[in-house]
Design a protein around this motif. Sequence first.
Motif, short mmCIF file in Angstrom:
data_model
loop_
_atom_site.label_atom_id
_atom_site.label_comp_id
_atom_site.label_asym_id
_atom_site.label_seq_id
_atom_site.Cartn_x
_atom_site.Cartn_y
_atom_site.Cartn_z
N ALA A 44 -1.54 0.35 -5.00
CA ALA A 44 -1.57 1.75 -4.56
C ALA A 44 -1.90 2.50 -6.09
O ALA A 44 -2.59 3.48 -6.09
N SER A 45 -1.27 1.97 -7.28
CA SER A 45 -1.52 2.50 -8.49
C SER A 45 -3.21 2.16 -8.93
O SER A 45 -3.65 3.09 -9.33
N VAL A 141 -11.42 0.65 -18.25
CA VAL A 141 -10.19 -0.06 -18.04
C VAL A 141 -9.06 1.01 -18.11
O VAL A 141 -8.94 1.79 -18.84
N HIS A 142 -8.05 0.80 -17.19
CA HIS A 142 -7.09 1.62 -16.95
C HIS A 142 -5.75 1.01 -17.01
O HIS A 142 -5.49 -0.17 -16.74
N LEU A 143 -4.80 1.52 -17.86
CA LEU A 143 -3.33 0.71 -18.38
C LEU A 143 -2.30 1.53 -17.75
O LEU A 143 -2.23 2.61 -17.43
N ILE A 144 -1.53 0.42 -17.12
CA ILE A 144 -0.27 0.86 -16.66
C ILE A 144 0.84 0.43 -17.49
O ILE A 144 0.73 -0.52 -17.95
N VAL A 148 9.34 6.28 -19.02
CA VAL A 148 9.10 7.60 -18.72
C VAL A 148 7.98 8.00 -19.27
O VAL A 148 7.23 8.80 -18.66
N ASP A 149 7.75 7.62 -20.48
CA ASP A 149 6.54 8.36 -21.28
C ASP A 149 6.15 7.51 -22.14
O ASP A 149 6.75 6.31 -22.59
N ARG A 168 1.96 5.63 -15.78
CA ARG A 168 3.30 5.01 -16.10
C ARG A 168 4.24 4.80 -14.84
O ARG A 168 4.36 5.84 -14.07
N TRP A 169 4.87 3.75 -14.65
CA TRP A 169 5.87 3.64 -13.51
C TRP A 169 7.34 4.20 -14.03
O TRP A 169 7.53 3.54 -15.17
#
Length: 285
Positions: A44-45, A141-144, A148-149, A168-169
């Motif tokens: 999903a992310s 490239v996407h970073l998870i 909170v921040d 951010r999760w």
Amino acid sequence: MGRVGIFVDAGYLFAQGSVTISGDEVKRHFLSLNEQAVIAQLIASANELTGGAPLLRIYWYDAISLKGPNLEQKRLASSNNLKFRAGTLNGSGQQKGVDSMIVIDMIELARNHAISDAVLLSGDEDVRVGVQFAQNYGVRVHLIGIGVDAESQNQSESLWQEADMHLRWTADVVSGFLSIRQAPVKPAQVAEEPAVVGQAAAANGTAANDEQAVSIISRVASEFVQALVHNDLVLLKQHLASKTMIPPEFDAKLLGKSREAIHRQLTPAERKMARKSFIEQVKSR
């Protein structure tokens, strides 16, 4: 449309995930992962970050002990759309070889044009070189991150700056797939004679006799099962539906708690009885 590869540093997920949901880092053996829920969240992310690029696969990087993979790791390795990459644990319990595997996979997939996007769940500076090379081959490239921040400071600043997009999760997201197991519990303080006698023996530093031990060990197994988090109970029920052996990580805790309760080593018959009681309790829940 190109495909997306998802790269997960499990050490980062467990360490920072536990901080996010509890306020402090929790040791790995006290954490329970719902593997299908985390896979669904990762996909999903990735869809959110890439605008719906089709999935190549999830690459899951985790260290295994000398005893081999645990039940969660085995189930992850058998999951659809996921490739399990195994590193090792050193004497201090730190994972080794994981960062280099992430870097190599990202570079090779990018070089071979197997992916157009990479979604990375990690915080380690050492994987930044993989991000740079992948981007040089045209991969976004996407970073998870977890927390909170950005001020959570659980990701390398240079890694954060290198990524094309960020997500951010929060605790609400992480609690959907990660939970904290209860700490080991001892037999309850109850008024039934066998338990009282056993407690008196423990207080005096003596071992319970055979009849007392049977009652106490049975109680330990029952309370162990009652303390299981929902995901552990589901995994165990599924496992024991086709197998007769308790997974080692649960078996060791069961026998250890039983030894502590009766203040001596278990006999072969007592070990068999403890396991039988545990399995019956799991199946009856």
